[in-house]
Design an enzyme around this catalytic site. Structure first.
Site, PDB file in Angstrom:
ATOM      1  N   HIS A 147      46.812  82.068  21.735  1.00 51.95           N
ATOM      2  CA  HIS A 147      45.659  82.562  20.967  1.00 51.95           C
ATOM      3  C   HIS A 147      45.941  82.415  19.476  1.00 51.95           C
ATOM      4  CE1 HIS A 147      48.473  85.912  20.711  1.00 51.95           C
ATOM      5  NE2 HIS A 147      47.789  86.349  19.664  1.00 51.95           N
ATOM      6  N   ASP A 184      45.044  84.964  16.019  1.00 53.35           N
ATOM      7  CA  ASP A 184      44.527  86.305  15.736  1.00 53.35           C
ATOM      8  C   ASP A 184      43.246  86.240  14.911  1.00 53.35           C
ATOM      9  OD1 ASP A 184      46.938  87.219  16.862  1.00 53.35           O
ATOM     10  OD2 ASP A 184      47.920  87.277  14.906  1.00 53.35           O
ATOM     11  N   HIS A 211      49.616  80.991  18.693  1.00 55.64           N
ATOM     12  CA  HIS A 211      50.907  81.536  19.102  1.00 55.64           C
ATOM     13  C   HIS A 211      50.767  82.255  20.435  1.00 55.64           C
ATOM     14  CE1 HIS A 211      48.990  84.626  16.559  1.00 55.64           C
ATOM     15  NE2 HIS A 211      49.568  85.514  17.353  1.00 55.64           N
ATOM     16  N   ARG A 244      54.204  94.117  12.259  1.00 55.10           N
ATOM     17  CA  ARG A 244      53.302  93.043  11.837  1.00 55.10           C
ATOM     18  C   ARG A 244      52.448  93.484  10.660  1.00 55.10           C
ATOM     19  NH1 ARG A 244      48.502  90.377  15.507  1.00 55.10           N
ATOM     20  NH2 ARG A 244      47.070  91.163  13.936  1.00 55.10           N
TER      21      ARG A 244
HETATM   22 FE   LIG Z   1      48.661  87.386  18.027  1.00 53.96          FE
END
Ligand SMILES: [Fe+2]
Length: 286
Positions: A94, A96, A261, A276
C-alpha cells in the site's frame, strides 16, 4: 555524508547524524529523497524530540487520525505489535494516505523495539513501475483517474480492517487503530493514475491495492481487471523492490507518492514498536 543507491530502489545515507545536519547536508538528503523515493539511515541515536525536529525540516506534521499516538508526543503515531497480538499495521502492499485529497508527502519511521528476527519492510518504486509498464497497459490508463478511500479499512463497516483485525477498537481489539467515526466522514478523492511527482517532476504510477477503489469512466468489471493488471505488474516487478532489514537505530523515510511499502508480519510472539511521523503533502496532478 555519503548517499548510495541500494538494490531495487532507495538510497542509504551514511556518515551522518540526523540530529546535526548542515543546510547543505539537508538539501542533499531532500534531493536523494525525491530521486530515490525512500532513504535509509543506520545507527542513529535519537530521542522523540530529535525525531520530531528532523521530520519538521521537511514540512508540517500530519497528526494521524487513526493510529494510537505516543502518550507524550501526539505528533508521533505508534506502529506497534505486542507478543500476544496477531495482526500488524500495514501488512500488505500500500501507500499511506492516498484516501486524502492532499496525500501526505511521506513518513519518517524510527525503530524503537525490534523482534529478534523478521519484521522487515518491503518497498516498491512507482517511478520504475510506471517506466516499465508495457505500452498497452500504459495506453489503457492514459488520462484516467481513480477514486481512493480509507473507509473500508478504518471505518465501522463489518468487513473493515478496524472491525476484523485485532488492531481495531472493539471487543477483541487492542485499540491500535481507532476513530472509526472519523473515517465515515472522509470525502473520497479522485487522483490521476499517473502523477507527475511534485518534487522530482518524474511520472509515477499512483494506484495501490489498499485504498484505490475504482477507475473513473469505465465499468466496474473493467476497472477491477485493469487495477489487477497494474498490481500484478508491481507484485512481480522484483527488480524494483527492496527489502529493508531493520536494526537498532535504523530510520526509513519513504515518499508516499513514488513508492509502495509492506510491513511483513512474520514475527508472531515477539514485540515490534516503531515510531512514525508523517509529513503533510499536496494535491497531485497528472
Ligand atoms: Fe503504511
Amino acid at each position: 555524508m555519503q548517499i548510495t543507491a541500494v538494490e531495487g530502489l532507495g538510497a542509504e545515507i551514511t556518515d551522518v547524524d540526523i540530529k546535526s545536519l548542515s543546510d547543505a547536508e539537508f538539501a542533499a538528503i531532500e534531493d536523494a529523497f525525491a530521486e530515490h523515493g525512500v532513504i535509509f539511515f543506520r545507527d542513529q541515536d535519537t530521542t522523540e524530540t530529535d525525531h520530531i525536529a528532523f521530520a519538521e525540516r521537511f514540512g508540517d506534521i500530519n497528526v494521524n487520525r487513526f493510529f494510537a499516538a505516543h502518550p507524550d508526543y501526539p505528533q508521533i503515531a505508534l506502529v506497534a505489535k505486542e507478543p500476544d497480538q496477531k495482526d500488524n499495521i500495514g501488512g500488505g502492499w500500500h501507500t499511506d494516505h492516498s484516501y486524502d485529497h492532499e496525500p501526505a508527502l511521506g513518513s519518517v519511521l524510527v525503530a524503537r523495539e525490534l523482534p529478534e528476527s523478521g519484521g522487515d519492510t518491503m518497498f516498491a518504486s512507482m517511478y520504475k513501475a510506471y517506466e516499465s509498464l508495457p505500452d498497452d497497459l500504459k495506453a489503457r490508463i492514459e488520462g484516467r483517474s481513480a477514486i481512493h478511500s480509507g473507509k473500508h479499512i478504518f471505518g465501522e463497516g463489518p468487513d473493515s480492517y478496524y472491525k476484523t483485525s485485532d488492531a481495531g477498537e472493539h471487543d477483541e481489539g487492542t485499540g491500535r487503530i481507532g476513530n472509526a467515526d472519523v473515517a465515515a466522514t472522509l470525502v473520497d478523492p479522485e487522483h490521476p493514475i499517473v502523477i507527475t511527482h511534485p518534487l522530482s517532476g518524474k511520472k509515477a504510477l499512483y494506484v495501490n491495492p489498499a485504498f484505490t477503489r475504482e477507475i473513473v469512466g469505465i465499468s466496474k468489471e473493467e476497472s477491477e481487471e485493469l487495477l489487477s493488471d497494474l498490481y500484478t505488474h508491481v507484485f512481480t516487478g522484483h527488480d524494483f523492490h527492496h527489502r529493508f532489514k531493520w536494526e537498532p537505530g535504523s530510520i526509513a523515510m519513504w515518499d508516499n507518492r513514488s513508492t509502495w511499502h509492506w510491513a511483513l508480519n512474520d514475527y508472531q510472539g515477539q514485540r515490534r514498536i516503531m515510531h512514525r511521523i508523517t509529513i503533510e503533502g499536496c494535491a497531485l496532478d497528472a
